[in-house]
Design a protein around this motif. Structure first.
Motif, PDB file in Angstrom:
ATOM      1  N   THR A 232       0.672  -1.147   0.075  1.00  0.00           N
ATOM      2  CA  THR A 232      -0.013   0.073   0.014  1.00  0.00           C
ATOM      3  C   THR A 232       0.883   1.276  -0.050  1.00  0.00           C
ATOM      4  N   LEU A 233       2.203   1.121   0.314  1.00  0.00           N
ATOM      5  CA  LEU A 233       3.120   2.247   0.540  1.00  0.00           C
ATOM      6  C   LEU A 233       3.615   2.800  -0.567  1.00  0.00           C
ATOM      7  N   PRO A 234       4.059   2.095  -1.513  1.00  0.00           N
ATOM      8  CA  PRO A 234       4.870   2.776  -2.765  1.00  0.00           C
ATOM      9  C   PRO A 234       3.948   3.599  -3.786  1.00  0.00           C
ATOM     10  N   PRO A 235       2.721   3.333  -3.974  1.00  0.00           N
ATOM     11  CA  PRO A 235       1.750   4.030  -4.804  1.00  0.00           C
ATOM     12  C   PRO A 235       1.475   5.406  -4.001  1.00  0.00           C
ATOM     13  N   LEU A 236       1.473   5.466  -2.846  1.00  0.00           N
ATOM     14  CA  LEU A 236       1.422   6.624  -2.237  1.00  0.00           C
ATOM     15  C   LEU A 236       2.504   7.450  -2.462  1.00  0.00           C
ATOM     16  N   ALA A 237       3.755   6.806  -2.218  1.00  0.00           N
ATOM     17  CA  ALA A 237       5.148   7.729  -2.604  1.00  0.00           C
ATOM     18  C   ALA A 237       5.157   8.301  -3.766  1.00  0.00           C
ATOM     19  N   HIS A 238       4.814   7.301  -4.686  1.00  0.00           N
ATOM     20  CA  HIS A 238       4.979   7.497  -6.256  1.00  0.00           C
ATOM     21  C   HIS A 238       3.930   8.880  -6.513  1.00  0.00           C
ATOM     22  N   SER A 239       2.689   9.102  -5.806  1.00  0.00           N
ATOM     23  CA  SER A 239       1.903  10.072  -6.317  1.00  0.00           C
ATOM     24  C   SER A 239       2.103  11.254  -5.964  1.00  0.00           C
ATOM     25  N   ILE A 240       3.079  11.398  -4.860  1.00  0.00           N
ATOM     26  CA  ILE A 240       3.559  12.592  -4.216  1.00  0.00           C
ATOM     27  C   ILE A 240       3.975  13.582  -5.314  1.00  0.00           C
ATOM     28  N   ASN A 241       5.031  13.218  -6.420  1.00  0.00           N
ATOM     29  CA  ASN A 241       5.394  14.080  -7.359  1.00  0.00           C
ATOM     30  C   ASN A 241       4.588  14.023  -8.627  1.00  0.00           C
ATOM     31  N   GLN A 242       3.447  13.370  -8.453  1.00  0.00           N
ATOM     32  CA  GLN A 242       2.622  13.511  -9.668  1.00  0.00           C
ATOM     33  C   GLN A 242       1.817  14.797  -9.694  1.00  0.00           C
ATOM     34  N   PRO A 243       1.432  15.118 -10.846  1.00  0.00           N
ATOM     35  CA  PRO A 243       0.484  16.275 -11.323  1.00  0.00           C
ATOM     36  C   PRO A 243      -1.020  15.864 -10.272  1.00  0.00           C
ATOM     37  N   SER A 244      -1.435  16.957  -9.806  1.00  0.00           N
ATOM     38  CA  SER A 244      -2.630  16.806  -9.169  1.00  0.00           C
ATOM     39  C   SER A 244      -3.671  16.494 -10.231  1.00  0.00           C
TER      40      SER A 244
END
Length: 965
Positions: A232-244
């Motif tokens: 559950t953790l990596p997708p959240l970390a990946h989304s931090i730098n993604q555009p809103s």
């Protein structure tokens, strides 16, 4: 008016609980506004499990307001059965209540209200199961809700799924008896939910609750659940730098990806403490994932200029000055970028650190070099794990903001003007302070061999850095790790002293302050530093007393206290003159006395007291200069603002009196005693909570200084002392929220059967000090203490069973032989006193569970019998009672040791230090037992049994004390 309303509500609830509780449940469904539905659920939950209101038999003075604690009449009432309103509901009412709550769970459209429903349902389910009432309809409905894919009854599918998993989290017993594979399938599906972060988060909470409550067999079958949990953790970390707006997972909450990831880590951290071994197979993957969240960017930061000489960042001279990436940690840029909210980014870093730290504290052996796995790149995971944590702590400690320290405006000038004795919550909870506390905890968990190498990879360069924040952090880091690494650091003291000493001349006052802090902590944690390097340390500490900044020279005085506590008298004597001269100058400056800050005076008086205590009779030459100042403070500093100064003056006067001796102190003794009596008789100031503590301590010191000449003052001192010693435990029942209770200073709270009890610790500490003061009076005055012998025995004997405070019991065990000696010397000891003392000692020995105190009890019995004339004074009944009590204790100790020896060695790895200490305490108790039995009969049959029980101790725990340091 409030009392009348509360009385009416209580009476109605007592007489018709079904009606009112069901009405609340109905209102939680039918109310028009979400506020009222939410409030109904909160009130329902609170009322259901409160004790049944007693109809109006109390006076208004006994009830008062809900925030006033109601004293408990006895200790035994804490464990008495307490029936709640839930227990008084009829079967029909309970069925209707459950039906209404299930309706709210499936039909409530507002997520925040639905969570209140979940909380109430969880309580009802948990309490029902405790009472043998399973809630099968809840189990069936919640499992059905986990499968919801579309809106039902106006509630979105993801909302139903989230609520279902939150029920599992709040009441894990719903699934504990089901097939493990079925439970893992449901939890895994929620953890992999393809639509909602909220569902994944609720499933994570449920998974953590399930694993935390699972038995060893269930845990062994549930290892596979850790993969979807951690995934559950990596997708959240990946989304931090993604555009809103590009995220595939949605959330009903207005939270950033950073905040979501932080919440997931916080939810997962309790599992680290409960079952750290679950994470062992995943350490390598975690070491790849966590460092980028934890570490600051490796950019060395802006170049210093004349206009901005102190830019932030730990880097100094280009890349060579910035932290090099430790071996085993990734070097990619942190996803916590500058575009993220700084506060959220900091919270994420601290949460990741807490996650890693919790694993270290729960199972240190996983990160020791020989037991750690190796990463795919060939790096030892344990070394990489610790290196990342140390680096993160050091970086975080250096992130001070001079313009706004601890989040408050004012900058350096504000910091310099602050009173350090009233440390603010903002300072203690600031990120740099939290990183420092984490480093301290890490060092205590892992020991010196593990922590010192990665720490000193960075600390020397930090101390040489152009940025004062880095130098400050380096000094504070040495202070933080000293306790946990002291045994190993003692071998490198020369290097440490070379690093620290030059910092006392640093241009920045906060660095000089940190140097004082560092030396003071080293003196406390590593005693060798005092004897080996006293010349170097005195050479910088003494001039620091003349630092231009009050906060710095005050802290130098504080560091001297730590130094004096461990220094030998002969070592201190050559430095006595310059120390006392500078302290007196700070206490009573010649230039402008009105400019001296009160906290500096308080600290100087405290330091003078410790210097006097350490230098003993040699301090007499300074007595004429200091004692008049202290008496003047006690006579004239009567305002509330001088409260602490007055207390410090008391303490200092008492210690100086002991140091210089009776002859020198005698001319001032009567004046000091009269001032203390005046203070003691003055109207009680409710804000002056420390007065009783300092008064008792000062009376004890004056007694030690005056010896037999203190006897005339006993009538003024003993009544209050005996009253304090005879105080019952102040235990209260609260009818208020637990969070509010914990805000009360001087109280500790404990929750039992849904009720909050408070214990006023300040009163118990005073009781303990009263007995310790009686020990000093009785040992110093001997026969002259006789007028208070009977009262003292009457109070002391029952206090041997005062289970709220070990110190009270220890003091009582020490006091009993002294009281018997006092009675013998004065001719006032009666047969009844002797019989009561022996009977109580033997009775308490028979029932005692604490091995540490058991040794004290046997020693007290041994001393009492020898004092009374030896074993010949004991009749057959006493001898038999001692033997029976000892048999009982030997049986208990043998069982404990066999139980520990039967545990697998893997369970002992991280408890060895505690177990070694426990076994040592048991050995002390066995030795004291043997002394008593040998006194009764050198060939006593139980002596063989004592040897047998000793042999059951494996001593396998001792090695860890030598291995770690």
């Amino acid at each position: 008016m409030k009392y009348v309303q509360k009385k009416a509500v209580n009476e109605r609830l007592a007489h018709a609980p079904d009606l009112y509780l069901l009405a609340l449940a109905q209102f939680s469904i039918a109310a028009d506004t979400e506020v009222m539905r939410s409030f109904s659920l909160v009130l329902l939950r609170r009322l259901l499990f409160r004790s049944v209101p007693i109809p109006s038999t109390l006076s208004s003075t006994e009830s008062a307001s809900s925030s006033t604690p109601q004293p408990v009449s006895s200790f035994h009432s804490l464990s008495a059965p307490r029936l709640s309103l839930f227990d008084h509901l009829t079967t029909s009412a309970l069925t209707n209540l459950e039906r209404l709550l299930l309706h709210s769970l499936s039909h409530e459209p507002v997520a925040s209200v639905r969570r209140k429903t979940v909380d109430t349902i969880s309580d009802v389910a948990n309490q029902g199961m405790l009472r043998g009432r399973p809630w099968h309809a809840l189990q069936a409905q919640v499992f059905s809700m986990t499968q919801a894919t579309s809106a039902t009854n106006g509630v979105a599918g993801e909302g139903l799924r989230e609520s279902a998993y939150r029920v599992f989290a709040g009441c894990p017993n719903l699934v504990m008896d089901l097939q493990t594979d079925a439970v893992l399938g449901v939890l895994g599906k929620g953890l992999r939910d393809e639509q909602s972060i909220d569902v994944r988060y609720a499933a994570l909470l449920a998974s953590v609750a399930y694993l935390s409550h699972a038995d060893s067999h269930q845990l062994a079958q549930s290892l596979s659940l850790m993969y979807p949990i951690l995934d559950t953790l990596p997708p959240l970390a990946h989304s931090i730098n993604q555009p809103s707006g590009s995220a595939t997972l949605t959330s009903a909450e207005d939270k950033t990806p950073t905040a979501h990831l932080q919440s997931f880590l916080v939810a997962l951290t309790p599992l680290c403490s409960a079952h750290p071994n679950l994470f062992h197979p995943h350490l390598s993957a975690l070491l790849t994932f966590l460092p980028p969240l934890l570490l600051a960017n490796t950019d060395p930061g802006p170049t210093p200029t004349v206009r901005a000489p102190y830019p932030t960042g730990l880097g100094g001279d280009g890349q060579s000055g910035s932290f090099a990436t430790p071996t085993g940690s990734p070097s990619r840029e942190s996803p916590v970028t500058e575009t993220e909210d700084e506060e959220e980014g900091q919270s994420l870093r601290l949460s990741a650190l807490e996650f890693m730290l919790s694993l270290c504290e729960a199972r240190p052996s996983m990160f020791k070099k020989n037991s750690s796995p190796t990463s795919p790149t060939g790096v030892n995971v344990g070394q990489g794990w610790i290196a990342v944590m140390v680096r993160a702590c050091l970086e975080g400690m250096a992130e001070l903001d001079e313009e706004s320290p601890y989040g408050t405006p004012g900058g350096l000038s504000r910091w310099l003007a602050e009173d350090p004795t009233t440390s603010s919550a903002a300072e203690n909870d600031s990120p740099p302070a939290l990183y420092e506390q984490s480093l301290d905890r890490l060092a205590c968990a892992m020991g010196g061999k593990v922590i010192l190498p990665p720490s000193f990879q960075y600390i020397p360069s930090m101390m040489a850095n152009y940025d004062w924040r880095s130098r400050h952090a380096g000094l504070m880091a040495i202070a933080a790790i000293a306790e946990g690494t002291g045994k190993v650091m003692a071998n490198e003291l020369g290097r440490v002293v070379e690093l620290v000493v030059p910092m006392f001349k640093d241009s920045h006052p906060r660095v000089r302050y940190a140097a004082c802090q560092c030396v003071g902590q080293l003196c406390t944690d590593i005693e060798d530093i005092i004897e080996q390097y006293h010349e170097q340390l005195f050479a910088v500490l003494i001039p620091a007393l003349e630092d231009p900044e009050p906060r710095v020279h005050s802290h130098a005085a504080a560091a001297l206290i730590n130094f004096c506590e461990g220094v030998e008298r002969d070592t201190l004597l050559p430095y006595l003159d310059p120390i006392v001269q500078r302290l007196l100058k700070l206490l009573n400056p010649e230039a402008d006395p009105t400019q001296v800050q009160r906290h500096v005076q308080e600290q100087v008086i405290t330091t003078l007291a410790m210097v006097a205590d350490a230098s003993e009779a040699t301090f007499a030459k300074y007595y004429p200069s200091i004692m008049p100042l202290l008496i003047n403070v006690l006579r004239n500093a009567s305002g509330a603002e001088y409260r602490k100064l007055r207390l410090k003056a008391m303490e200092c006067a008492g210690l100086i009196a002991i140091a210089v001796g009776r002859e020198i102190f005698r001319p001032d003794s009567n004046t000091l005693v009269e001032l203390l009596i005046r203070i003691q008789k003055s109207p009680l100031d409710p804000q002056d909570t420390q007065l009783s503590h300092y008064l008792m301590g000062t009376w004890a010191k004056i007694c030690q200084a005056m010896g037999p000449e203190f006897e005339p003052y006993l009538p003024a001192v003993m009544p209050d002392l005996l009253t304090t010693a005879s105080m019952k435990a102040d235990v209260s029942v609260y009818d208020e929220d637990e969070e509010k209770v914990e805000e009360r200073d001087g109280w500790e709270t404990v929750n039992m059967d849904g009720q909050t009890f408070g214990i006023r610790t300040a009163a118990i500490e005073e009781k303990c000090q009263a007995f310790e003061t009686m020990v000093i009076f009785a040992s110093t005055l001997n026969a002259r203490y006789a007028p208070y012998l009977a009262q003292s025995l009457e109070i002391t004997l029952p206090a041997l069973r005062f289970y709220f405070h070990d110190g009270v019991r220890e003091a009582c065990a020490l006091l009993l032989p002294m009281l018997l000696h006092c009675g013998q010397q004065s001719g006032t000891l009666t047969d009844q006193m002797i019989a009561a003392t022996l009977q109580q000692l033997i009775s308490v020995i028979s029932d005692e569970q604490d091995s540490t105190f058991l040794a004290s009890l046997y020693k007290a019995l041994d001393d009492c019998v020898k004092l009374l004339g030896g074993p010949s004074v004991l009749n057959a009944d006493y001898v038999n009672a001692i033997a029976q009590a000892t048999k009982r204790q030997l049986h208990t100790l043998a069982q404990k040791r066999r139980s520990r020896a039967a545990r697998p060695s893997s369970f002992l790895d991280d408890d060895r230090e505690d177990l070694a200490l426990l076994e040592e305490m048991e050995d002390f108790a066995l030795e004291e037992m043997a002394k008593v039995l040998s006194m009764l009969n050198p060939n006593h049959e139980l002596l063989v049994a004592i040897s047998s029980v000793k042999e059951l101790g494996t001593n396998q725990y001792q090695n860890v004390l030598e291995e770690d340091g």
